[in-house]
Design a protein around this motif. Structure first.
Motif, PDB file in Angstrom:
ATOM      1  N   ASP A   8       0.679  -1.129  -0.108  1.00 24.45           N
ATOM      2  CA  ASP A   8      -0.167   0.090   0.146  1.00 24.45           C
ATOM      3  C   ASP A   8       0.785   1.293  -0.019  1.00 24.45           C
ATOM      4  O   ASP A   8       0.324   2.387  -0.323  1.00 24.45           O
ATOM      5  N   SER A   9       1.890   1.172   0.203  1.00 25.46           N
ATOM      6  CA  SER A   9       2.840   2.546   0.472  1.00 25.46           C
ATOM      7  C   SER A   9       4.459   2.331   0.538  1.00 25.46           C
ATOM      8  O   SER A   9       4.837   1.104   0.920  1.00 25.46           O
ATOM      9  N   MET A  10       4.903   3.320   0.503  1.00 24.82           N
ATOM     10  CA  MET A  10       6.641   3.252   0.359  1.00 24.82           C
ATOM     11  C   MET A  10       7.112   2.999   1.891  1.00 24.82           C
ATOM     12  O   MET A  10       7.937   2.097   1.883  1.00 24.82           O
ATOM     13  N   HIS A  11       6.344   3.295   2.753  1.00 19.53           N
ATOM     14  CA  HIS A  11       6.483   2.979   4.308  1.00 19.53           C
ATOM     15  C   HIS A  11       6.615   1.514   4.574  1.00 19.53           C
ATOM     16  O   HIS A  11       7.386   0.711   4.897  1.00 19.53           O
ATOM     17  N   THR A  12       5.369   0.613   3.920  1.00 20.13           N
ATOM     18  CA  THR A  12       5.382  -0.684   3.941  1.00 20.13           C
ATOM     19  C   THR A  12       6.382  -1.405   3.275  1.00 20.13           C
ATOM     20  O   THR A  12       6.978  -2.398   3.778  1.00 20.13           O
ATOM     21  N   ARG A  13       6.655  -0.837   2.086  1.00 19.66           N
ATOM     22  CA  ARG A  13       7.722  -1.468   1.118  1.00 19.66           C
ATOM     23  C   ARG A  13       9.067  -1.518   1.836  1.00 19.66           C
ATOM     24  O   ARG A  13       9.812  -2.562   2.048  1.00 19.66           O
ATOM     25  N   LYS A  14       9.477  -0.248   2.482  1.00 19.46           N
ATOM     26  CA  LYS A  14      10.712  -0.117   3.215  1.00 19.46           C
ATOM     27  C   LYS A  14      10.868  -0.914   4.573  1.00 19.46           C
ATOM     28  O   LYS A  14      11.787  -1.667   4.887  1.00 19.46           O
ATOM     29  N   ARG A  15       9.647  -1.193   5.192  1.00 19.97           N
ATOM     30  CA  ARG A  15       9.531  -1.948   6.298  1.00 19.97           C
ATOM     31  C   ARG A  15      10.001  -3.272   6.196  1.00 19.97           C
ATOM     32  O   ARG A  15      10.454  -4.050   6.713  1.00 19.97           O
ATOM     33  N   MET A  16       9.035  -3.842   5.113  1.00 24.09           N
ATOM     34  CA  MET A  16       9.213  -5.130   4.708  1.00 24.09           C
ATOM     35  C   MET A  16      10.571  -5.656   4.284  1.00 24.09           C
ATOM     36  O   MET A  16      11.091  -6.648   4.505  1.00 24.09           O
ATOM     37  N   MET A  17      10.936  -4.515   3.385  1.00 25.42           N
ATOM     38  CA  MET A  17      12.560  -4.932   2.902  1.00 25.42           C
ATOM     39  C   MET A  17      13.342  -5.325   4.080  1.00 25.42           C
ATOM     40  O   MET A  17      14.300  -6.149   3.981  1.00 25.42           O
ATOM     41  N   VAL A  18      13.316  -4.644   5.217  1.00 24.52           N
ATOM     42  CA  VAL A  18      14.186  -4.525   6.390  1.00 24.52           C
ATOM     43  C   VAL A  18      13.937  -6.040   6.757  1.00 24.52           C
ATOM     44  O   VAL A  18      14.991  -6.447   7.599  1.00 24.52           O
ATOM     45  N   GLU A  19      12.752  -6.019   7.319  1.00 22.03           N
ATOM     46  CA  GLU A  19      12.126  -7.141   8.082  1.00 22.03           C
ATOM     47  C   GLU A  19      12.570  -8.517   7.204  1.00 22.03           C
ATOM     48  O   GLU A  19      13.215  -9.443   8.008  1.00 22.03           O
ATOM     49  N   MET A  20      12.794  -8.450   6.100  1.00 21.23           N
ATOM     50  CA  MET A  20      13.099  -9.738   5.463  1.00 21.23           C
ATOM     51  C   MET A  20      14.557  -9.883   4.991  1.00 21.23           C
ATOM     52  O   MET A  20      14.899 -10.785   4.536  1.00 21.23           O
ATOM     53  N   SER A  21      15.422  -9.095   5.398  1.00 25.67           N
ATOM     54  CA  SER A  21      16.745  -9.164   5.035  1.00 25.67           C
ATOM     55  C   SER A  21      17.627  -9.027   6.053  1.00 25.67           C
ATOM     56  O   SER A  21      17.417  -8.660   7.304  1.00 25.67           O
ATOM     57  N   ASP A  22      18.955  -9.856   6.204  1.00 22.57           N
ATOM     58  CA  ASP A  22      19.627 -10.050   6.888  1.00 22.57           C
ATOM     59  C   ASP A  22      21.273  -8.978   6.779  1.00 22.57           C
ATOM     60  O   ASP A  22      21.925  -8.783   7.733  1.00 22.57           O
ATOM     61  N   ALA A  23      21.015  -8.140   5.815  1.00 26.37           N
ATOM     62  CA  ALA A  23      22.194  -7.105   5.268  1.00 26.37           C
ATOM     63  C   ALA A  23      21.739  -6.491   4.324  1.00 26.37           C
ATOM     64  O   ALA A  23      20.674  -6.734   3.516  1.00 26.37           O
ATOM     65  N   PHE A  24      22.174  -5.240   3.991  1.00 26.73           N
ATOM     66  CA  PHE A  24      22.054  -4.523   3.109  1.00 26.73           C
ATOM     67  C   PHE A  24      23.067  -4.059   1.955  1.00 26.73           C
ATOM     68  O   PHE A  24      24.022  -3.762   2.479  1.00 26.73           O
ATOM     69  N   ILE A  25      22.772  -3.655   0.926  1.00 28.73           N
ATOM     70  CA  ILE A  25      23.745  -3.388  -0.253  1.00 28.73           C
ATOM     71  C   ILE A  25      23.211  -2.205  -1.058  1.00 28.73           C
ATOM     72  O   ILE A  25      22.198  -2.512  -1.611  1.00 28.73           O
ATOM     73  N   ALA A  26      23.761  -1.071  -1.112  1.00 35.02           N
ATOM     74  CA  ALA A  26      23.627   0.029  -1.785  1.00 35.02           C
ATOM     75  C   ALA A  26      24.265   0.273  -3.128  1.00 35.02           C
ATOM     76  O   ALA A  26      25.857   0.180  -2.841  1.00 35.02           O
ATOM     77  N   LEU A  27      23.754  -0.153  -4.037  1.00 39.95           N
ATOM     78  CA  LEU A  27      24.228   0.049  -5.596  1.00 39.95           C
ATOM     79  C   LEU A  27      24.230   1.495  -5.728  1.00 39.95           C
ATOM     80  O   LEU A  27      23.473   2.307  -5.288  1.00 39.95           O
TER      81      LEU A  27
END
Length: 194
Positions: free
Chosen positions: A88-107
Motif C-alpha cells: 500500500d505504501s513506500m513505508h510498507t515497502r521499506k519496512r518489509m525490505m528491512v524485516e526480510m533481510s539480514d544485510a543491505f547493499i547500496a548500488l
C-alpha cells in the motif's frame, strides 16, 4: 555457507551513464544466487533493479520484490520473481525490505536509493537493527556522498563512529566477501517505527 541468507539491495530504477554499473549489478546478482543468498529488492523490472533481479534469477536464485501500488506501473513491476508483494505504501515497502533481510547493499542509484541508504544507516545508529550495510562504490559513484558524511562529522552534526555503521567496497566480489564473513544479526528489525 554464510549466515547471511537474505540481502536487500537498494539501487536505481535507471541504468545510469556507465555500463560498469550494469556489469556490477549482474555480477552481484549472480554471486548472490551462487551462494544461496536470497535477493530482496524494490520489485521493479527496469534499471539496475531489473538487472540485479534478472541476474539472480538466471543463476537459479530466489528473488523477492516489494513494490507499492502507485509504482507498480511506473517502475514496471517484475512479474517473474519468486515472490512479488504489491503493497500500500513506500513505508510498507521499506519496512518489509528491512524485516526480510539480514544485510543491505547500496548500488548506484538516485534519490530513492539515497533515502533508503540514510534510513537504514540511521536505524542502525539508533540501534533498531545491527545488520551489515555495504556501499558498493562502483567507479567511485558514492564519493560525493561519503564526502558529505565526512563534512557532517567534521562540522559536529554526527559522531566519528557514524562512519563505522556501513562498509564501503569497490566491487561486487568484495561485497560478497563481506557478506560471507558477517554473522547474521540476532536483533529483530524495527517494525512500524518510521
Amino acid at each position: 555457507m554464510t549466515s547471511i541468507r537474505s540481502v536487500c539491495v537498494y539501487c536505481g530504477s535507471s541504468l545510469g551513464e556507465s555500463q560498469v554499473y550494469t556489469a556490477q549489478a549482474q555480477i552481484l546478482g549472480r554471486m548472490l544466487a551462487e551462494n544461496g543468498i536470497r535477493l530482496v529488492y524494490g520489485g521493479g523490472r527496469i534499471g539496475l533493479m531489473g538487472v540485479v533481479a534478472e541476474a539472480t534469477l538466471a543463476a537459479g536464485g530466489e528473488v523477492v520484490g516489494i513494490i507499492p501500488h502507485h509504482l507498480h506501473d511506473w517502475e514496471v513491476g517484475h512479474t517473474g520473481l519468486t515472490e512479488l508483494h504489491v503493497v500500500d505504501s513506500m513505508h510498507t515497502r521499506k519496512r518489509m525490505m528491512v524485516e526480510m533481510s539480514d544485510a543491505f547493499i547500496a548500488l548506484p542509484g538516485g534519490l530513492g536509493t539515497l533515502d533508503e541508504f540514510f534510513e537504514i544507516v540511521t536505524w542502525r545508529q539508533l540501534k533498531l537493527h545491527d545488520k551489515p550495510i555495504i556501499v558498493l562504490n562502483t567507479e567511485d559513484y558514492w564519493r560525493p556522498l561519503l564526502a558529505l558524511i565526512e563534512t557532517v562529522v567534521e562540522r559536529g552534526f554526527a559522531r566519528r563512529a557514524s562512519t563505522t555503521l556501513y562498509t564501503v567496497v569497490a566491487d561486487a566480489e568484495a561485497a560478497l566477501a563481506l557478506l560471507k564473513a558477517a554473522p547474521a544479526s540476532d536483533q529483530p528489525a524495527a517494525t512500524g517505527r518510521m
